[in-house]
Design a protein around this motif. Structure first.
Motif, PDB file in Angstrom:
ATOM      1  N   HIS A 199       9.269  11.503   6.416  1.00 14.51           N
ATOM      2  CA  HIS A 199       8.324  10.839   5.509  1.00 14.51           C
ATOM      3  C   HIS A 199       8.469  11.323   4.069  1.00 14.51           C
ATOM      4  O   HIS A 199       7.707  10.919   3.203  1.00 14.51           O
ATOM      5  CB  HIS A 199       6.899  11.046   6.023  1.00 14.51           C
ATOM      6  CG  HIS A 199       6.739  10.597   7.439  1.00 14.51           C
ATOM      7  ND1 HIS A 199       6.705   9.264   7.786  1.00 14.51           N
ATOM      8  CD2 HIS A 199       6.691  11.286   8.604  1.00 14.51           C
ATOM      9  CE1 HIS A 199       6.613   9.165   9.097  1.00 14.51           C
ATOM     10  NE2 HIS A 199       6.605  10.377   9.615  1.00 14.51           N
ATOM     11  N   LEU A 213       2.128   1.737  -3.425  1.00 13.59           N
ATOM     12  CA  LEU A 213       1.053   2.226  -4.293  1.00 13.59           C
ATOM     13  C   LEU A 213       0.826   3.729  -4.067  1.00 13.59           C
ATOM     14  O   LEU A 213       0.602   4.485  -5.024  1.00 13.59           O
ATOM     15  CB  LEU A 213      -0.242   1.444  -4.016  1.00 13.59           C
ATOM     16  CG  LEU A 213      -1.462   1.864  -4.822  1.00 13.59           C
ATOM     17  CD1 LEU A 213      -1.222   1.675  -6.320  1.00 13.59           C
ATOM     18  CD2 LEU A 213      -2.694   1.069  -4.402  1.00 13.59           C
ATOM     19  N   PRO A 260      -4.230  15.653  15.488  1.00  9.52           N
ATOM     20  CA  PRO A 260      -3.627  14.964  14.348  1.00  9.52           C
ATOM     21  C   PRO A 260      -3.413  15.883  13.148  1.00  9.52           C
ATOM     22  O   PRO A 260      -4.134  16.856  12.981  1.00  9.52           O
ATOM     23  CB  PRO A 260      -4.668  13.886  14.012  1.00  9.52           C
ATOM     24  CG  PRO A 260      -5.952  14.418  14.520  1.00  9.52           C
ATOM     25  CD  PRO A 260      -5.642  15.308  15.674  1.00  9.52           C
ATOM     26  N   GLU A 315      -2.967  15.473   8.975  1.00 11.23           N
ATOM     27  CA  GLU A 315      -2.975  14.553   7.854  1.00 11.23           C
ATOM     28  C   GLU A 315      -1.749  14.816   6.995  1.00 11.23           C
ATOM     29  O   GLU A 315      -1.399  15.979   6.752  1.00 11.23           O
ATOM     30  CB  GLU A 315      -4.257  14.753   7.034  1.00 11.23           C
ATOM     31  CG  GLU A 315      -4.784  13.450   6.489  1.00 11.23           C
ATOM     32  CD  GLU A 315      -6.158  13.571   5.885  1.00 11.23           C
ATOM     33  OE1 GLU A 315      -6.413  12.871   4.915  1.00 11.23           O
ATOM     34  OE2 GLU A 315      -6.968  14.370   6.373  1.00 11.23           O
ATOM     35  N   LEU A 316      -1.094  13.735   6.571  1.00  7.28           N
ATOM     36  CA  LEU A 316       0.180  13.878   5.858  1.00  7.28           C
ATOM     37  C   LEU A 316       0.027  13.490   4.383  1.00  7.28           C
ATOM     38  O   LEU A 316      -0.604  12.489   4.057  1.00  7.28           O
ATOM     39  CB  LEU A 316       1.228  12.982   6.519  1.00  7.28           C
ATOM     40  CG  LEU A 316       2.639  13.083   5.972  1.00  7.28           C
ATOM     41  CD1 LEU A 316       3.250  14.444   6.245  1.00  7.28           C
ATOM     42  CD2 LEU A 316       3.524  12.008   6.577  1.00  7.28           C
ATOM     43  N   LYS A 334       0.828  -1.213   0.000  1.00 10.03           N
ATOM     44  CA  LYS A 334       0.000   0.000   0.000  1.00 10.03           C
ATOM     45  C   LYS A 334       0.863   1.265   0.000  1.00 10.03           C
ATOM     46  O   LYS A 334       0.559   2.241  -0.669  1.00 10.03           O
ATOM     47  CB  LYS A 334      -0.895  -0.036   1.239  1.00 10.03           C
ATOM     48  CG  LYS A 334      -2.127   0.799   1.064  1.00 10.03           C
ATOM     49  CD  LYS A 334      -3.103   0.539   2.154  1.00 10.03           C
ATOM     50  CE  LYS A 334      -3.801  -0.774   1.959  1.00 10.03           C
ATOM     51  NZ  LYS A 334      -4.579  -1.161   3.093  1.00 10.03           N
ATOM     52  N   THR A 360      -2.521  11.595  -0.133  1.00  5.24           N
ATOM     53  CA  THR A 360      -2.535  11.416   1.325  1.00  5.24           C
ATOM     54  C   THR A 360      -1.918  10.066   1.674  1.00  5.24           C
ATOM     55  O   THR A 360      -2.260   9.059   1.057  1.00  5.24           O
ATOM     56  CB  THR A 360      -3.979  11.480   1.855  1.00  5.24           C
ATOM     57  OG1 THR A 360      -4.512  12.747   1.506  1.00  5.24           O
ATOM     58  CG2 THR A 360      -4.033  11.298   3.360  1.00  5.24           C
ATOM     59  N   ILE A 361      -1.000  10.057   2.654  1.00  2.00           N
ATOM     60  CA  ILE A 361      -0.362   8.781   3.022  1.00  2.00           C
ATOM     61  C   ILE A 361      -0.632   8.391   4.474  1.00  2.00           C
ATOM     62  O   ILE A 361      -0.162   7.357   4.926  1.00  2.00           O
ATOM     63  CB  ILE A 361       1.155   8.781   2.740  1.00  2.00           C
ATOM     64  CG1 ILE A 361       1.855   9.914   3.492  1.00  2.00           C
ATOM     65  CG2 ILE A 361       1.434   8.866   1.253  1.00  2.00           C
ATOM     66  CD1 ILE A 361       3.371   9.775   3.504  1.00  2.00           C
ATOM     67  N   GLY A 362      -1.368   9.206   5.209  1.00  2.03           N
ATOM     68  CA  GLY A 362      -1.682   8.813   6.588  1.00  2.03           C
ATOM     69  C   GLY A 362      -1.858  10.026   7.476  1.00  2.03           C
ATOM     70  O   GLY A 362      -2.131  11.132   7.001  1.00  2.03           O
ATOM     71  N   GLU A 363      -1.717   9.781   8.766  1.00  2.12           N
ATOM     72  CA  GLU A 363      -1.964  10.841   9.743  1.00  2.12           C
ATOM     73  C   GLU A 363      -0.838  10.821  10.766  1.00  2.12           C
ATOM     74  O   GLU A 363      -0.421   9.753  11.207  1.00  2.12           O
ATOM     75  CB  GLU A 363      -3.313  10.535  10.417  1.00  2.12           C
ATOM     76  CG  GLU A 363      -3.825  11.625  11.295  1.00  2.12           C
ATOM     77  CD  GLU A 363      -5.214  11.267  11.834  1.00  2.12           C
ATOM     78  OE1 GLU A 363      -6.202  11.484  11.124  1.00  2.12           O
ATOM     79  OE2 GLU A 363      -5.295  10.757  12.960  1.00  2.12           O
ATOM     80  N   LEU A 364      -0.355  11.994  11.133  1.00  2.00           N
ATOM     81  CA  LEU A 364       0.663  12.082  12.181  1.00  2.00           C
ATOM     82  C   LEU A 364      -0.006  12.564  13.450  1.00  2.00           C
ATOM     83  O   LEU A 364      -0.797  13.514  13.426  1.00  2.00           O
ATOM     84  CB  LEU A 364       1.746  13.087  11.784  1.00  2.00           C
ATOM     85  CG  LEU A 364       2.842  12.595  10.847  1.00  2.00           C
ATOM     86  CD1 LEU A 364       3.735  13.758  10.439  1.00  2.00           C
ATOM     87  CD2 LEU A 364       3.682  11.525  11.516  1.00  2.00           C
ATOM     88  N   ALA A 365       0.312  11.903  14.547  1.00  2.00           N
ATOM     89  CA  ALA A 365      -0.289  12.278  15.822  1.00  2.00           C
ATOM     90  C   ALA A 365       0.594  13.308  16.521  1.00  2.00           C
ATOM     91  O   ALA A 365       1.803  13.113  16.636  1.00  2.00           O
ATOM     92  CB  ALA A 365      -0.442  11.041  16.689  1.00  2.00           C
TER      93      ALA A 365
END
Lengths: 225, 459
Positions: free
Chosen positions: B409, B10, B446, B448-449, B7, B436-441
């Motif tokens: 990242h 991708l 949060p 979004e990254l 993923k 978008t590849i995810g979320e940073l806490a």
């Protein structure tokens, strides 16, 4: 504290939130709900001042709560922020608030008296396991924040939870209570609702009489980002 | 773990990091995974991306390799998806007989009922693609129309089909104008002046007429009293999805930018919020400021462009302002998408509230330094000049700096960007793609990254 009205729609939603966050059965959730109180706050409302007695454990059901400290120079600094599905307050014993807490956006909390919760936990294994799991998840979240670790986005967490709820045939029965599921994956009902609407729109998930059916597991998996 | 790794690769490919995605694929050993259908499907996709970017003399060989990977990924019960891709790759590789053979196999699998596609849409759209590859253009048109009727709002899926069909038609030398009728309505960003009175019929009619001409399917903007609210109402009337982006909490925004203008604006603001499809708040912690409004505008413009690009639709900006107002500072000008104007005049009786200035700061991080800038253009120029392997960018209204945590990242040539910064880059034409590849806490919430591919600098 008289407990939430479990006959109302919002009361039933709260029962579902407890079940979802504590992974417990309805009986245990109803037992806890008798001591629960729902409290709503407008944006920037003060929930507690630093040093106030803290006699409850709070679960964020909607919105968010910000913990702020004031330094010697009077400067305000944000200590942390608790979003949906996170807890703060006193447990297992009553204490005092270590910082000021205020609402960030329209916020709703489910509050349970600390002493009552400790009593329930000592006699209900499901609730005890649920509280332990909730605390462990929150510790993980805290460590993620300290390390600024990358994780799934809010919609990604929701989609993953849907997949986890499905049986071998891709059926989720009964259909999940959206508000409750949202809280358990630390997001808002609106975000969960939008995420599910995308799946219906694309035909990835279908609504059945009392269930949801995942039509394409691969396409759903691809959306978990 | 393997699914996660695939993923991530991708995501790199989707963000346009073709070489980096292929390097990561090989480094994880997936290029040797000959029995893993998921890895083989991704291999096909990565080779296809490489082929598209390669010089013309190298393309056929790369398309042929992509086709082989897709063909190997086919397994009983889920053959149509990889096989239709293999058929298309064969066509691009110059192997038209092989392409027709594979397309016929796909058609047989679907029409005999052995496979129905992953969703009703994909079953019929795959049939349409097979017909197209077999040169049965009229049948393909009818089949695609049927596919779209099965899921009329599956725009993301329609977009994937339209991209694929356009490529096939370019190979076959056919006209692709007929694809346009399957494209969704445009994504519109609206923005205009405050100070129009709530009973100004002329302004209202002019805005409504222009919105009807644009006929947006998706509308993005804020809801300040005046032009914004009128544009949003007009968009809803033509059936557009309404996506509201506010700089601050709705309660704060209503007090600062709606209530002071009087009339019935506050009720209209509430009604629109109630029916909006989405509400994005740029920074709940901050009060409404001019800097916050600028950030919300960038964010909403970026959303409109992102949506248009994802759905193969048009993006258009609607500007409602006095005819003499200069537009040179509008970031949309650099996006390459059109701007439509409605000329209106502010009422002299209206008291337009002055917002506190605030500060919008763009932070960048490279391997050598962290710097802050007051403009996005300057921040991107500094990133380009740094020539660093890793680059990150963030924007903020408050004091907390997050950009350093974004830096790890970053990938080769790709900038790690907070979603708000990434959308700003897209809105200003400074990035060609974001993913978008995810979320940073973070303790304050949060973030979004995204990965952003910077556009080539002008000249």
């Amino acid at each position: 504290m008289s407990g939430i009205n479990t006959n109302s729609k919002s009361g039933r939603n709260d029962i579902a939130i407890i079940q979802s966050c504590l992974s417990c059965g309805e009986t245990s959730a109803r037992r806890l709900s008798k001591s629960l109180m729902s409290r709503s706050y407008a944006h920037r409302d003060i929930i507690a001042h630093m040093g106030d007695p803290c006699t409850h454990l709070f679960l964020v059901a909607e919105g968010a709560v910000v913990a702020e400290l004031f330094g010697i120079d009077g400067q305000q600094a944000q200590l942390t922020r608790h979003g949906p599905g996170e807890v703060f307050g006193a447990y297992p014993e009553e204490s005092t608030f270590r910082s000021a807490f205020s609402a960030n956006g329209a916020t709703r909390l489910l509050a349970v008296p600390t002493t009552k919760l400790a009593e329930l936990v000592s006699s209900d294994v499901e609730l005890a396991a649920g509280i332990a799991n909730l605390m462990a998840r929150q510790l993980d979240l805290l460590l993620d924040r300290m390390a600024a670790r990358i994780g799934l986005s809010a919609t990604g967490r929701f989609y993953r939870a849907l997949l986890q709820l499905a049986d071998g045939n891709g059926t989720i029965r009964p259909a999940p209570v959206l508000a409750a599921m949202a809280v358990s994956v630390h997001t808002t009902r609106e975000t969960a609702s939008r995420a599910l609407a995308v799946l219906f729109r694309r035909g990835i998930v279908e609504r059945q009489e009392d269930a949801l059916k995942i039509v394409s597991r691969r396409m759903l998996e691809e959306l978990i980002v | 773990m393997q699914a996660d790794a695939l993923k991530k690769i991708l995501a790199l490919a989707r963000a346009g990091a073709t070489s980096r995605a292929w390097e990561a694929f090989k480094a994880a050993g997936f290029d040797r995974a000959d029995a893993d259908a998921n890895a083989l499907t991704l291999k096909g996709r990565l080779l296809k991306d490489q082929a598209r970017n390669a010089p013309s003399h190298l393309r056929p060989a790369l398309f042929a390799l992509a086709g082989e990977a897709y063909e190997h990924a086919a397994k009983p019960g889920s053959e149509t998806y990889p096989l239709i891709n293999a058929a298309a790759m064969s066509l691009h590789a110059g192997e038209s007989e092989r392409s027709a053979e594979l397309a016929a196999r796909v058609l047989h699998l679907i029409e005999s009922g052995q496979e129905q596609g992953e969703t009703p849409y994909w079953g019929e759209a795959t049939r349409a693609e097979a017909l197209l590859l077999l040169g049965r253009i009229e049948d393909a048109k009818a089949s695609l129309a049927h596919a779209v009727s099965l899921a009329p709002q599956a725009w993301e899926d329609h977009a994937a089909t339209l991209r694929q069909f356009a490529l096939i038609l370019s190979e076959l030398g056919g006209n692709d104008d007929w694809l346009d009728r399957f494209r969704p309505a445009p994504a519109m960003h609206f923005n205009g002046i405050l100070g129009i009175t709530s009973d100004d019929k002329a302004a209202s009619n002019a805005i409504a007429a222009e919105v009807r001409l644009i006929a947006p399917g998706f509308a993005y903007g804020a809801l300040a009293a005046g032009a914004d609210i009128r544009a949003a109402e007009a968009a809803v009337l033509v059936g557009a999805e309404l996506h509201i982006v506010l700089p601050s909490d709705p309660h704060d925004f209503r007090k600062s930018s709606v209530e002071p203008l009087g009339g019935d604006w506050a009720q209209r603001f509430d009604s629109l919020l109630e029916i909006a499809d989405t509400l994005t708040i740029c920074d709940k912690a901050e009060s409404t400021s001019a800097a916050g409004v600028a950030l919300a505008e960038l964010y909403a413009m970026g959303l409109a462009i992102e949506r248009a690009s994802q759905l193969q639709a048009q993006a258009v900006a609607l500007r409602i302002e006095p005819a003499e107002r200069p537009i040179l500072g509008d970031p949309w000008l650099h996006s390459g998408y059109p701007i439509r104007h409605v000329a209106v005049s502010a009422s002299t009786a209206s008291v337009v509230p002055q917002l506190p200035a605030g500060a919008l700061t763009f932070d960048i991080a490279t391997d050598d330094a962290i710097e802050k800038f007051a403009s996005l253009g300057e921040a991107v120029a500094a990133l380009r000049n740094a020539g660093s392997v890793r680059m990150a960018i963030d924007c903020r209204l408050g004091e907390t700096v997050h950009v350093q945590a974004l830096l790890p990242h970053s990938a080769h040539g790709m900038v790690a960007a907070s979603r708000s910064a990434a959308l700003g880059l897209l809105a200003s034409g400074l990035a060609s793609r974001i993913e978008t590849i995810g979320e940073l806490a973070f303790p304050d919430g949060p973030v979004e990254l995204c990965l952003a591919k910077l556009s080539e600098p002008p000249g």
